[in-house]
Design a protein around this motif. Structure first.
Motif, PDB file in Angstrom:
ATOM      1  N   GLY A  18       3.752   5.797  -5.633  1.00 18.44           N
ATOM      2  CA  GLY A  18       3.930   6.008  -7.154  1.00 18.44           C
ATOM      3  C   GLY A  18       4.620   4.728  -7.848  1.00 18.44           C
ATOM      4  N   ALA A  19       4.747   3.640  -7.110  1.00 16.89           N
ATOM      5  CA  ALA A  19       5.295   2.400  -7.608  1.00 16.89           C
ATOM      6  C   ALA A  19       4.370   1.817  -8.464  1.00 16.89           C
ATOM      7  N   SER A  20       4.818   0.974  -9.661  1.00 14.22           N
ATOM      8  CA  SER A  20       4.124   0.112 -10.151  1.00 14.22           C
ATOM      9  C   SER A  20       4.653  -1.205  -9.530  1.00 14.22           C
ATOM     10  N   LEU A  21       3.589  -2.054  -9.080  1.00 15.39           N
ATOM     11  CA  LEU A  21       3.694  -3.246  -8.100  1.00 15.39           C
ATOM     12  C   LEU A  21       3.705  -4.536  -8.868  1.00 15.39           C
ATOM     13  N   VAL A  22       4.631  -5.397  -8.093  1.00 16.47           N
ATOM     14  CA  VAL A  22       4.446  -6.939  -8.307  1.00 16.47           C
ATOM     15  C   VAL A  22       4.150  -7.489  -7.013  1.00 16.47           C
ATOM     16  N   LEU A  58       0.783  -1.203   0.064  1.00 15.00           N
ATOM     17  CA  LEU A  58      -0.099  -0.069  -0.073  1.00 15.00           C
ATOM     18  C   LEU A  58       0.889   1.165   0.045  1.00 15.00           C
ATOM     19  N   GLU A  59       1.940   1.282   0.762  1.00 11.76           N
ATOM     20  CA  GLU A  59       2.551   2.434   0.704  1.00 11.76           C
ATOM     21  C   GLU A  59       3.511   2.591  -0.352  1.00 11.76           C
ATOM     22  N   ALA A  60       4.120   1.624  -0.939  1.00  9.38           N
ATOM     23  CA  ALA A  60       4.760   1.500  -2.496  1.00  9.38           C
ATOM     24  C   ALA A  60       3.831   2.201  -3.261  1.00  9.38           C
ATOM     25  N   ALA A  61       2.569   1.888  -3.378  1.00  9.60           N
ATOM     26  CA  ALA A  61       1.553   2.428  -4.243  1.00  9.60           C
ATOM     27  C   ALA A  61       1.430   3.818  -4.034  1.00  9.60           C
ATOM     28  N   LYS A  62       1.198   4.204  -2.686  1.00 10.56           N
ATOM     29  CA  LYS A  62       1.175   5.793  -2.491  1.00 10.56           C
ATOM     30  C   LYS A  62       2.366   6.345  -2.798  1.00 10.56           C
ATOM     31  N   CYS A 117       6.070   1.427  10.271  1.00  9.02           N
ATOM     32  CA  CYS A 117       7.329   0.678   9.997  1.00  9.02           C
ATOM     33  C   CYS A 117       7.531   0.330   8.450  1.00  9.02           C
ATOM     34  N   ALA A 118       6.290   0.304   7.733  1.00 11.31           N
ATOM     35  CA  ALA A 118       6.697   0.192   6.293  1.00 11.31           C
ATOM     36  C   ALA A 118       7.329   1.340   5.894  1.00 11.31           C
ATOM     37  N   LYS A 119       6.867   2.561   6.323  1.00  8.50           N
ATOM     38  CA  LYS A 119       7.481   3.765   5.606  1.00  8.50           C
ATOM     39  C   LYS A 119       9.051   3.814   5.705  1.00  8.50           C
ATOM     40  N   ALA A 120       9.636   3.175   6.995  1.00 10.04           N
ATOM     41  CA  ALA A 120      11.012   3.286   7.090  1.00 10.04           C
ATOM     42  C   ALA A 120      11.568   2.218   5.869  1.00 10.04           C
ATOM     43  N   ALA A 121      10.984   1.284   5.709  1.00 13.65           N
ATOM     44  CA  ALA A 121      11.672   0.239   4.784  1.00 13.65           C
ATOM     45  C   ALA A 121      11.608   0.837   3.087  1.00 13.65           C
ATOM     46  N   ILE A 122      10.451   1.631   3.039  1.00 14.81           N
ATOM     47  CA  ILE A 122      10.011   2.301   1.617  1.00 14.81           C
ATOM     48  C   ILE A 122      11.461   3.315   1.490  1.00 14.81           C
ATOM     49  N   PHE A 123      11.720   4.110   2.526  1.00 13.64           N
ATOM     50  CA  PHE A 123      12.738   4.864   2.554  1.00 13.64           C
ATOM     51  C   PHE A 123      14.071   4.189   1.760  1.00 13.64           C
TER      52      PHE A 123
END
Length: 262
Positions: free
Chosen positions: A29-33, A23-27, A232-238
């Motif tokens: 701007g990512a294209s997801l697998v 969800l955070e990756a989508a927010k 916590c997901a946001k830290a990994a996204i960084f």
């Protein structure tokens, strides 16, 4: 947006961190697998993304990462669909059996190792060739605070994640010349379905209430709260983003200060 125009793979999709990473990756701007062993979990994750008003492209694949052939097929599908792989979030895991080491069933440890270490490595090695061809990429390992602060009955799980810690450092060293960054986020207590379920089961068995358990854990954390899995997901996204372009081989503690290295 931190992941705009990036193709991102998230393994281990399910209620909790895996779903929040997607969800955070989508927010961002990512294209997801997205991949999981159960198709319904992939559908649920896509639904959460659509409910957030996002229209990112989402490629869903059923994949058991303990099967190296399936990992290769996943990477090939991502490249065939998008033409590249920019970021891999290795979130898939199994907790294994909770028991004191003296009572451990080593076959259970092997099962845990097969997913958490060998499976994670299989998926990592499946994406590396494409990242080399395209001139770089980022790999983020989701690890655990129990490798840094042991907890009773979690020896098998901790051993599998500790093995991953060692491999991650070597990957960062060896893949750096190819502009592939490899970093680790060490998660501690995270408020989400897994911890909530554990607290609820303890309360149902006659233990303290859920709120009492939450308060007891929070009292040991400098921020005085259990971090939300989405935060916590946001830290990994960084770590997966270009904001971390100068960072590789790093160990980021994401636990509200529960573990303070010095």
């Amino acid at each position: 947006m931190l992941l705009k125009n990036k193709v991102v793979i998230v393994s281990g999709i399910g209620p909790g961190l895996g779903e929040k990473l997607a969800l955070e990756a989508a927010k961002q701007g990512a294209s997801l697998v997205i991949c999981a062993r159960t198709a319904s979990k992939l559908d649920d994750a896509e639904l959460r993304i659509r409910e957030a008003g996002l229209n990112n492209e989402v490629l869903k694949r059923v994949c058991d990462i303990s099967d190296a052939e399936q990992c290769g097929e996943l990477a090939s599908a991502a490249v065939a669909h998008y033409g590249r792989i920019d970021v891999l979030f290795n979130s898939a895991y199994i907790p294994g059996e909770f028991a004191p080491i003296a009572q451990a069933r080593l076959d259970g440890w092997r099962d845990t190792m097969n997913v958490n270490f060998f499976g994670t490595m299989a998926l990592t090695l499946a994406v590396v060739p494409q990242m080399k061809v395209q001139g770089g990429g980022a790999i983020v390992m989701i690890n655990s605070m129990v490798t840094r602060r042991p907890m009773p009955t979690q020896g098998g799980y901790a051993a599998s994640k500790a093995a991953l810690t060692g491999a991650t450092a070597h990957l960062a060293l060896e893949l750096g010349p190819d502009n592939i960054r490899v970093n680790t986020a060490y998660m501690g207590w995270m408020w989400g379905p897994s911890v909530a379920g554990y607290f609820e089961a303890t309360a149902a068995a006659g233990g303290p209430t859920v709120e009492q358990q939450k308060a007891a854990v929070a009292s040991t954390i400098p921020l005085r709260r259990i971090p939300e899995d989405g935060d916590c997901a946001k830290a990994a996204i960084f770590l997966g983003s270009d904001y971390a372009c100068a960072i590789t081989g790093a160990a980021l503690d994401v636990n509200g200060g529960d573990y303070l290295p010095h």
